[in-house]
Write a protein that holds these residues in place. Structure first.
Motif, PDB file in Angstrom:
ATOM      1  N   GLN A  16      -4.071  14.135   1.993  1.00  0.00           N
ATOM      2  CA  GLN A  16      -5.002  15.062   1.355  1.00  0.00           C
ATOM      3  C   GLN A  16      -4.639  16.439   1.889  1.00  0.00           C
ATOM      4  OE1 GLN A  16      -9.224  14.895   2.307  1.00  0.00           O
ATOM      5  NE2 GLN A  16      -9.688  15.394   0.176  1.00  0.00           N
ATOM      6  N   SER A  19      -4.337   0.878  -6.833  1.00  0.00           N
ATOM      7  CA  SER A  19      -5.409   1.295  -7.756  1.00  0.00           C
ATOM      8  C   SER A  19      -6.232   2.437  -7.173  1.00  0.00           C
ATOM      9  CB  SER A  19      -6.307   0.111  -8.125  1.00  0.00           C
ATOM     10  OG  SER A  19      -6.900  -0.424  -6.959  1.00  0.00           O
ATOM     11  N   GLU A  20      -6.520   2.378  -5.883  1.00  0.00           N
ATOM     12  CA  GLU A  20      -7.266   3.456  -5.228  1.00  0.00           C
ATOM     13  C   GLU A  20      -6.454   4.748  -5.242  1.00  0.00           C
ATOM     14  OE1 GLU A  20      -9.198   4.662  -0.903  1.00  0.00           O
ATOM     15  OE2 GLU A  20      -7.858   2.944  -1.029  1.00  0.00           O
ATOM     16  N   ALA A  21      -5.167   4.650  -4.911  1.00  0.00           N
ATOM     17  CA  ALA A  21      -4.297   5.829  -4.889  1.00  0.00           C
ATOM     18  C   ALA A  21      -4.278   6.510  -6.248  1.00  0.00           C
ATOM     19  CB  ALA A  21      -2.883   5.431  -4.466  1.00  0.00           C
ATOM     20  N   ARG A  37       0.855  -1.189   0.000  1.00  0.00           N
ATOM     21  CA  ARG A  37       0.000   0.000   0.000  1.00  0.00           C
ATOM     22  C   ARG A  37       0.889   1.235   0.000  1.00  0.00           C
ATOM     23  NH1 ARG A  37      -3.473  -0.493   5.231  1.00  0.00           N
ATOM     24  NH2 ARG A  37      -1.332  -0.726   5.956  1.00  0.00           N
ATOM     25  N   TRP A  83      -5.173  14.956  -3.272  1.00  0.00           N
ATOM     26  CA  TRP A  83      -4.428  13.819  -2.748  1.00  0.00           C
ATOM     27  C   TRP A  83      -3.102  13.727  -3.482  1.00  0.00           C
ATOM     28  CZ3 TRP A  83      -5.745  10.848   1.358  1.00  0.00           C
ATOM     29  CH2 TRP A  83      -7.056  10.932   1.823  1.00  0.00           C
ATOM     30  N   SER A  93      -6.457   6.451  -8.572  1.00  0.00           N
ATOM     31  CA  SER A  93      -7.757   7.043  -8.926  1.00  0.00           C
ATOM     32  C   SER A  93      -8.038   8.344  -8.174  1.00  0.00           C
ATOM     33  CB  SER A  93      -8.891   6.040  -8.671  1.00  0.00           C
ATOM     34  OG  SER A  93      -9.103   5.865  -7.279  1.00  0.00           O
ATOM     35  N   LEU A  94      -7.357   8.573  -7.061  1.00  0.00           N
ATOM     36  CA  LEU A  94      -7.582   9.779  -6.258  1.00  0.00           C
ATOM     37  C   LEU A  94      -6.851  11.010  -6.776  1.00  0.00           C
ATOM     38  CD1 LEU A  94      -7.308   8.308  -2.644  1.00  0.00           C
ATOM     39  CD2 LEU A  94      -9.371   9.215  -3.740  1.00  0.00           C
ATOM     40  N   GLU A 119      -3.637   8.625   4.676  1.00  0.00           N
ATOM     41  CA  GLU A 119      -4.216   7.292   4.499  1.00  0.00           C
ATOM     42  C   GLU A 119      -3.261   6.346   3.780  1.00  0.00           C
ATOM     43  OE1 GLU A 119      -7.324   6.455   5.504  1.00  0.00           O
ATOM     44  OE2 GLU A 119      -7.911   8.476   6.127  1.00  0.00           O
ATOM     45  N   TRP A 120      -3.292   5.069   4.189  1.00  0.00           N
ATOM     46  CA  TRP A 120      -2.646   4.005   3.418  1.00  0.00           C
ATOM     47  C   TRP A 120      -3.662   3.547   2.385  1.00  0.00           C
ATOM     48  CZ3 TRP A 120       2.347   3.128   3.714  1.00  0.00           C
ATOM     49  CH2 TRP A 120       3.033   3.400   4.895  1.00  0.00           C
ATOM     50  N   CYS A 121      -3.265   3.487   1.101  1.00  0.00           N
ATOM     51  CA  CYS A 121      -4.187   3.142   0.020  1.00  0.00           C
ATOM     52  C   CYS A 121      -3.610   2.024  -0.850  1.00  0.00           C
ATOM     53  CB  CYS A 121      -4.428   4.348  -0.891  1.00  0.00           C
ATOM     54  SG  CYS A 121      -5.144   5.777  -0.069  1.00  0.00           S
ATOM     55  N   GLU A 122      -4.496   1.182  -1.349  1.00  0.00           N
ATOM     56  CA  GLU A 122      -4.092   0.222  -2.377  1.00  0.00           C
ATOM     57  C   GLU A 122      -3.679   1.039  -3.603  1.00  0.00           C
ATOM     58  OE1 GLU A 122      -3.844  -3.025  -1.979  1.00  0.00           O
ATOM     59  OE2 GLU A 122      -4.624  -2.904   0.075  1.00  0.00           O
TER      60      GLU A 122
END
Length: 143
Positions: free
Chosen positions: A26, A107-109, A21, A33, A111-112, A102-105
């Motif tokens: 933000q 793909s999520e990161a 991750r 982000w 997309s942000l 935040e820790w993000c996967e």
């Protein structure tokens, strides 16, 4: 003789944990982000600066692994040197500069963020550091 153009040099840390991750903030000033980072101070080395910025914006103490890319915002004249990092100590928390941390996967990161910041994250997962230019939002053809 024409005046020499002025540039600003910044550093950013793509902090990746054991689960692959990535750590994102933000920003309080614009709500965007991005990976933690900021302007390199005079007399400060690159890795020293990225360690300071990540700690100020997230609360984490980090170890810098390697350079993952150099990016230039052609509109604002900002050169950003990005490093892949790992957390050593601390607990993430909001700060004066980061409304959320935040820790993000991956793909999520991706997309942000807008393209100019998302590429910094995806490049950190590659073996060879690229150099890229952008207009503050989109990558430009000159890489």
């Amino acid at each position: 003789m024409p005046e020499t153009p002025k540039h600003s040099v910044s550093v950013a840390g793509v902090v990746i944990d054991e689960a692959e991750r990535v750590l994102l903030i933000q920003r309080r000033d614009n709500g965007h982000w991005e990976p933690p980072g900021g302007v390199l101070e005079l007399g400060e080395g690159f890795t020293e600066g990225v360690c300071r910025e990540v700690h100020e914006e997230t609360g984490l103490t980090i170890d810098v692994d390697r350079l993952t890319g150099v990016y230039k915002n052609m509109t604002r004249g900002v050169v950003v040197i990005v490093f892949r990092c790992r957390a050593l100590d601390g607990t993430i928390h909001p700060t004066d500069e980061a409304a959320r941390v935040e820790w993000c996967e991956l793909s999520e990161a991706l997309s942000l963020m807008n393209e100019a910041y998302a590429v910094r994250i995806s490049d950190a997962y590659k073996d060879t550091p690229p150099t890229r230019t952008h207009d503050g939002v989109r990558l430009t053809a000159h890489t």
